[in-house]
Structures are given as C-alpha cells and as structure tokens.
Design a protein around this motif. Structure first.
Motif, mmCIF file in Angstrom:
data_model
loop_
_atom_site.group_PDB
_atom_site.id
_atom_site.type_symbol
_atom_site.label_atom_id
_atom_site.label_comp_id
_atom_site.label_asym_id
_atom_site.label_seq_id
_atom_site.Cartn_x
_atom_site.Cartn_y
_atom_site.Cartn_z
ATOM 1 N N ILE A 52 0.819 -1.169 0.067
ATOM 2 C CA ILE A 52 0.014 -0.056 0.008
ATOM 3 C C ILE A 52 0.889 1.323 -0.095
ATOM 4 N N GLU A 53 1.848 1.080 0.937
ATOM 5 C CA GLU A 53 2.797 2.397 0.710
ATOM 6 C C GLU A 53 3.408 2.675 -0.452
ATOM 7 N N GLU A 54 3.795 1.625 -1.290
ATOM 8 C CA GLU A 54 4.624 1.870 -2.734
ATOM 9 C C GLU A 54 3.331 2.619 -3.677
ATOM 10 N N VAL A 55 2.231 2.000 -3.553
ATOM 11 C CA VAL A 55 1.246 2.435 -4.264
ATOM 12 C C VAL A 55 0.914 4.055 -3.910
ATOM 13 N N LYS A 56 0.896 4.186 -2.691
ATOM 14 C CA LYS A 56 0.842 5.567 -2.249
ATOM 15 C C LYS A 56 1.844 6.668 -2.753
ATOM 16 N N SER B 52 3.598 6.135 -5.439
ATOM 17 C CA SER B 52 3.333 6.325 -6.993
ATOM 18 C C SER B 52 2.415 7.396 -7.288
ATOM 19 N N GLY B 53 1.493 7.805 -6.399
ATOM 20 C CA GLY B 53 0.475 8.799 -6.601
ATOM 21 C C GLY B 53 -0.660 8.350 -7.486
ATOM 22 N N ILE B 54 -0.474 7.306 -7.997
ATOM 23 C CA ILE B 54 -1.698 6.855 -8.738
ATOM 24 C C ILE B 54 -3.009 7.082 -8.433
ATOM 25 N N ARG B 55 -3.775 7.837 -9.325
ATOM 26 C CA ARG B 55 -5.175 8.064 -9.079
ATOM 27 C C ARG B 55 -6.160 7.301 -10.108
ATOM 28 N N GLY B 56 -7.218 6.924 -9.394
ATOM 29 C CA GLY B 56 -8.222 5.746 -10.053
ATOM 30 C C GLY B 56 -8.414 6.234 -11.681
ATOM 31 N N ARG B 57 -8.526 5.297 -12.362
ATOM 32 C CA ARG B 57 -8.851 5.673 -13.882
ATOM 33 C C ARG B 57 -10.152 5.532 -14.225
ATOM 34 N N GLY B 58 -11.043 5.310 -13.227
ATOM 35 C CA GLY B 58 -12.520 4.914 -13.319
ATOM 36 C C GLY B 58 -13.610 6.469 -13.648
ATOM 37 N N GLY B 59 -13.109 7.350 -13.246
ATOM 38 C CA GLY B 59 -13.696 8.483 -13.479
ATOM 39 C C GLY B 59 -13.509 9.797 -12.453
ATOM 40 N N PHE C 100 -9.515 9.132 -7.767
ATOM 41 C CA PHE C 100 -9.425 8.993 -6.356
ATOM 42 C C PHE C 100 -8.094 8.339 -6.112
ATOM 43 N N PRO C 101 -7.076 8.743 -5.121
ATOM 44 C CA PRO C 101 -5.941 8.085 -5.016
ATOM 45 C C PRO C 101 -6.049 6.661 -4.562
ATOM 46 N N ALA C 102 -5.692 5.747 -5.566
ATOM 47 C CA ALA C 102 -5.720 4.320 -5.222
ATOM 48 C C ALA C 102 -5.120 3.800 -3.945
ATOM 49 N N SER D 13 -6.064 2.050 1.970
ATOM 50 C CA SER D 13 -5.846 2.232 3.174
ATOM 51 C C SER D 13 -6.863 2.194 4.160
ATOM 52 N N PHE D 14 -8.072 2.573 3.453
ATOM 53 C CA PHE D 14 -9.272 2.604 4.406
ATOM 54 C C PHE D 14 -9.815 1.242 4.574
ATOM 55 N N VAL D 15 -9.299 0.190 4.173
ATOM 56 C CA VAL D 15 -10.006 -0.978 4.369
ATOM 57 C C VAL D 15 -9.415 -1.393 5.992
ATOM 58 N N PRO D 16 -10.462 -1.392 6.769
ATOM 59 C CA PRO D 16 -10.106 -1.768 8.371
ATOM 60 C C PRO D 16 -9.302 -3.015 8.201
ATOM 61 N N LYS D 17 -8.135 -2.829 8.915
ATOM 62 C CA LYS D 17 -7.241 -4.116 9.080
ATOM 63 C C LYS D 17 -7.599 -5.180 10.058
ATOM 64 N N ASP D 18 -8.386 -4.614 11.144
ATOM 65 C CA ASP D 18 -8.878 -5.656 12.200
ATOM 66 C C ASP D 18 -10.284 -5.988 12.146
ATOM 67 N N SER D 19 -10.904 -5.944 10.925
ATOM 68 C CA SER D 19 -12.160 -6.286 10.651
ATOM 69 C C SER D 19 -12.140 -7.872 10.650
ATOM 70 N N PRO D 20 -13.236 -8.664 11.554
ATOM 71 C CA PRO D 20 -12.956 -10.049 11.234
ATOM 72 C C PRO D 20 -13.984 -10.525 10.050
ATOM 73 N N LYS D 21 -14.332 -9.477 9.305
ATOM 74 C CA LYS D 21 -15.234 -10.080 8.118
ATOM 75 C C LYS D 21 -14.120 -10.340 6.892
ATOM 76 N N PRO D 22 -14.566 -11.089 5.996
ATOM 77 C CA PRO D 22 -13.759 -11.142 4.714
ATOM 78 C C PRO D 22 -13.591 -9.967 4.073
ATOM 79 N N LYS D 23 -12.587 -9.821 3.476
ATOM 80 C CA LYS D 23 -12.270 -8.720 2.582
ATOM 81 C C LYS D 23 -12.492 -9.032 1.055
ATOM 82 N N TYR D 24 -12.868 -8.078 0.238
ATOM 83 C CA TYR D 24 -13.146 -8.479 -1.012
ATOM 84 C C TYR D 24 -12.210 -7.364 -2.035
#
Ligand SMILES: Cc1cc2nc3c(=O)[nH]c(=O)nc-3n(C[C@H](O)[C@H](O)[C@H](O)COP(=O)(O)O)c2cc1C
Ligand code: SF4
Length: 430
Positions: A43-47, A49-56, A59-61, A66-77
């Motif tokens: 994530i640090e490397e991608v930050k 790079s400064g790359i911003r989303g190409r979908g429209g 938003f910085p990728a 990094s907004f995905v909670p690390k301690d969430s017990p739920k699966p991530k997708y």
C-alpha cells in the motif's frame, strides 16, 4: 508524447498467453509482494506512486486501499470494475482482450495488499470477448499456481471470479455494481458507509477500475517513486485516452498525463476530418462538460482539465466539428441518461425524462423561448439532489450546450430547423 507502459505489449498476438506474459517478466511483481513484502508495504508503494483511479473520479488508489479496516473479522473483497459504460470510453476492453494477465496480476497484487481472499472482475454483459479472455487468463493463472491455495508456497490464498453484468450504465457505479454482483437489481446504495468499510456482502471491499489495477505490476516492479516521476506532480503516470468523433485517426492512445490535448487530436488523431473546423470537445466521457476550441492546448491531467472548466473523467475524448448540431447532441445524450437512470431517486427519474422531452420538443420544431430557461431550471433541480452522480452527469451536456451554443437552441425555436447541418451520426435518432 505517446508513452506505452500498459500498451507496451498490446500488439503482440501471443500476449494473452501466460507463457508469453511470464517470458516478459510477468507475475514477478506478484511473486515479489507475496514473498517479500507485507501488505502495508505494498500500500505504501502504491501511495508513493501517486496513482489516481482511472474509472472517473480520480481518487488516489493507495489511499482507498488504506481505508480497508485491518482488524475487521469479516472477509475482504477486491472488485475490478470492467463495466466500461461511460459513452466515449473503450480502453478497459482493450486491456482485458489483449493483455488480460496484466489485469489479473494487478488484481492479485491489490487483493494481497488489502487482505482479500476473493477477487471479482465485473464485466459488462456485451463484452463477450473480453470476458472470455479474462476467464482464459484466470484459468491459466490457476494452472501455473498464481491463484488458488498457498500461492507459490507463500501461504496466501486467492480465488478469482469473472462476473458478467446485464449491460446497464448504472452498474458501472460502484455501489450499484456491488448490488448487481450480489444478484440484486443494479441500483445504487447511499454512502456512507463506503465500500471500503461495508461493500460486497456488507464486508470491506475495494472497487478499482481495470486500467488502475493494470498499473500495479509496473509500480511494484519499478517502484512507486519511479511511477511518480511520470506525468505531472499531482497526476502521475500515463492514461489511455479513447479518441473518437470527427478525427482522422480515432483510437486508444496511451499518453503521459500532462500532454496537451492538441497533440492527441492533431498529431495522433490526424486532425479534423474533411478539413473542417473544430467546434467542441468532450474531454472525459459524456459525463464531462464540453470544451471549446480555444481550450485545445489544455494539458490532459486532472488539474488542468478542471481549470479549463471540465473533468478528465474516464478518458473518453469526443471531438465534434463545425457541422455538429449541438441541440441534437444534447437530445441524444438526454435520451441516454433518461434510459439509463436506475429510477431510485425522483429528481433523476423524472428530471431526465423532462429534460429529454423538452429538448425533443425544441428539436421537433415545437419549442418556445421559455423552454431554454425551463431546461436550465430542470438542471438546477436535478444537480446535487440525487443519490449518485448519474443525475449530475445528465445535467452536464444540457447545461454545456445551452451555455456555449444557446444560439442554436434559439434558431431551432425561431426557424423550426437547425442552425448547422447535422452530419454527425445523423442516422442515430436518439
Ligand atoms: C453512473 C456511473 C457510471 C460509472 N461507470 C464506471 C465504469 O464503467 N467503470 C469504472 O471503472 N468506473 C465507473 N464509475 C466509477 C465507479 O463508481 C468507481 O468510482 C470506480 O470504479 C473506482 O475505480 P478507480 O478508483 O480505480 O477509478 C461510474 C460511476 C458512475 C456514477
Ligand atoms: S441519480 Fe439516477 S441513477 Fe443515480 S441513484 Fe438516483 S435515480 Fe439512480
């Protein structure tokens, strides 16, 4: 200048084969991240790079991840958005068709970074061939041990699934896409909660565009810092611009961000057809305001296009020459947005129909001068009053054409015919 990073191998007919991809260093970045890097480091490397989303929205990728909670017990997708529904945009399909492993590897890197065990690619229903190319690439990646359980002995497991949609524009919007992926009607969700916290099956989910994710292998291979030096300070990297309309050489061109639009239109696009004069440019897909010829030297980066009065959006550059009837353009686009409204909110559902009906009345020679102000009033009553940006997008072509070409509306009303001869796709009766 054309700078082929994502398109470096686009002309090699064997590129979709995994052996070709691997022979050119493919999957090395994914191996590196799962064997040598912690998810936070990716994530640090991608930050970096400064790359911003190409979908429209641009938003910085790295920040999104990094907004995905690390301690969430739920699966991530991880969800890769291959819906490619914005009119004027046709770049993601080229990546999926001609370099599908670049997409698979990018998805795998992103999945590892956010801790996802399942990655989905959502592809619009009409894209049979891109979907089949992606399925084939995913099968090959499983066979070579880049997907599945305990990938390359790293202990990391990842399943990857192709899901095709029904071809509705709204299903490109990330929350409608998630509903559709869950088997529900493709209607949007109110945010917050944002998908990074509550997305697919109410679990943390990152949604990224195909082109955004296709950059990940290069960023990991060469480093975020290397990537950040390409383009401009705030718009790093390259972008694939989909050039269409009245140019001699329409097509997809990968350019360093910050390249002047005139270079794309005149040098690569060969200029305007039939020696005609340039009249209008839509710089980022039909959801972005129209620019006039005096803006042709605008640099194609997020900030410069905003400064010029529009948005970079999805990278679909639509060029129109002097014979284009702008009321007709507004009518065609109004029809599109009316047809594609998901119907969830009243200002969009009702407003897009009113916009379309009012313009059609003018176009058919039954307009009154006050209709122009009625259109602007309708725009005010839709914009900013809807759940998702489709409502705002519907307003953009109407406002733009009235603000820039009001005389053409007035001519229709006064003379019951267009001011200019419409030779622009006049066979389409939108
Ligand atoms: C009406 C509408 C249609 C959209 N269509 C697409 C699409 O076809 N492809 C896409 O990647 N993003 C589309 N988006 C943007 C997505 O909601 C989302 O922001 C994007 O996929 C995030 O990826 P990125 O951060 O890599 O840009 C659309 C948004 C709206 C409001
Ligand atoms: S703005 Fe339109 S498309 Fe978006 S949620 Fe509302 S009705 Fe649906």
């Amino acid at each position: 200048m054309e700078k082929k990073l994502l398109f470096a191998n686009i002309d090699d007919p064997k590129q979709p084969e995994i052996d070709t991809y691997i022979s050119k260093g493919g999957y090395e970045s994914f191996k590196k991240v799962i064997k040598e890097m912690k998810p936070e480091e990716v994530i640090e490397e991608v930050k970096k790079s400064g790359i911003r989303g190409r979908g429209g929205a641009g938003f910085p990728a790295g920040m999104k991840w990094s907004f995905v909670p690390k301690d969430s017990p739920k699966p991530k997708y991880l969800v890769c958005n291959g819906d490619e529904s914005e009119p004027g945009t046709c770049k993601d399909r080229v990546l999926m068709e001609h370099d599908p492993h670049l997409v698979v590897e990018g998805m795998a890197i992103a999945s590892y970074a956010i801790g996802a065990g399942h990655a989905f690619i959502y592809i619009r229903g009409e894209f049979d061939y891109p979907a089949s190319q992606m399925r084939k690439a995913i099968d090959q990646a499983y066979q070579k041990g880049f997907l599945g359980k305990n990938i390359q002995g790293s202990g990391y497991d990842l399943e990857m699934i192709v899901h095709t949609g029904g071809g509705a524009y709204i299903c490109g919007e990330e929350t409608a896409l998630l509903n559709s992926l869950e088997g529900k009607p493709g209607q949007t969700r109110i945010r917050p909660p944002f998908p990074a916290v509550e997305g697919l099956y109410a679990c943390p989910t990152v949604v990224n565009n195909v082109e955004t994710l296709s950059n990940m292998s290069l960023i990991i291979k060469n480093g975020g810092e290397w990537y950040s030096k390409i383009g401009t300070e705030k718009s790093t990297g390259t972008r694939i611009f989909c050039l269409s309309g009245h140019v001699k050489n329409p097509g997809n061109y990968e350019l360093e961000l910050g390249t002047p639009m005139s270079y794309l239109i005149n040098d690569l696009g060969g200029g305007i057809v039939d020696g005609k004069k340039l009249k209008a440019i839509i710089p980022g897909g039909s959801s972005t305001p129209i620019l006039t010829p005096d803006k042709i030297d605008t640099k194609l980066d997020f900030e410069s296009v905003v400064e010029a009065g529009s948005m970079l959006g999805s990278g679909g550059v639509i060029v129109m020459h002097e014979d284009t009837d702008m009321v007709w353009v507004a009518k065609v686009l109004a029809h599109f947005y009316m047809h594609e409204s998901c119907g969830e909110c009243t200002p969009c559902r009702q407003g897009t129909k009113w916009l379309h009906d009012t313009i059609t009345r003018i176009y058919n020679g039954h307009g009154k001068m006050e209709d122009i102000d009625i259109l602007l009033d309708l725009c005010d009553n839709i914009e900013g009053k809807t759940i998702c940006p489709l409502g705002d997008a519907a307003v953009i072509p109407i406002r733009s054409t009235i603000n820039l070409f009001r005389n053409e509306y007035e001519h229709y009303i006064n003379h019951k015919k267009p001011l200019v001869e419409n030779k622009f796709m006049s066979f389409v009766n939108g």
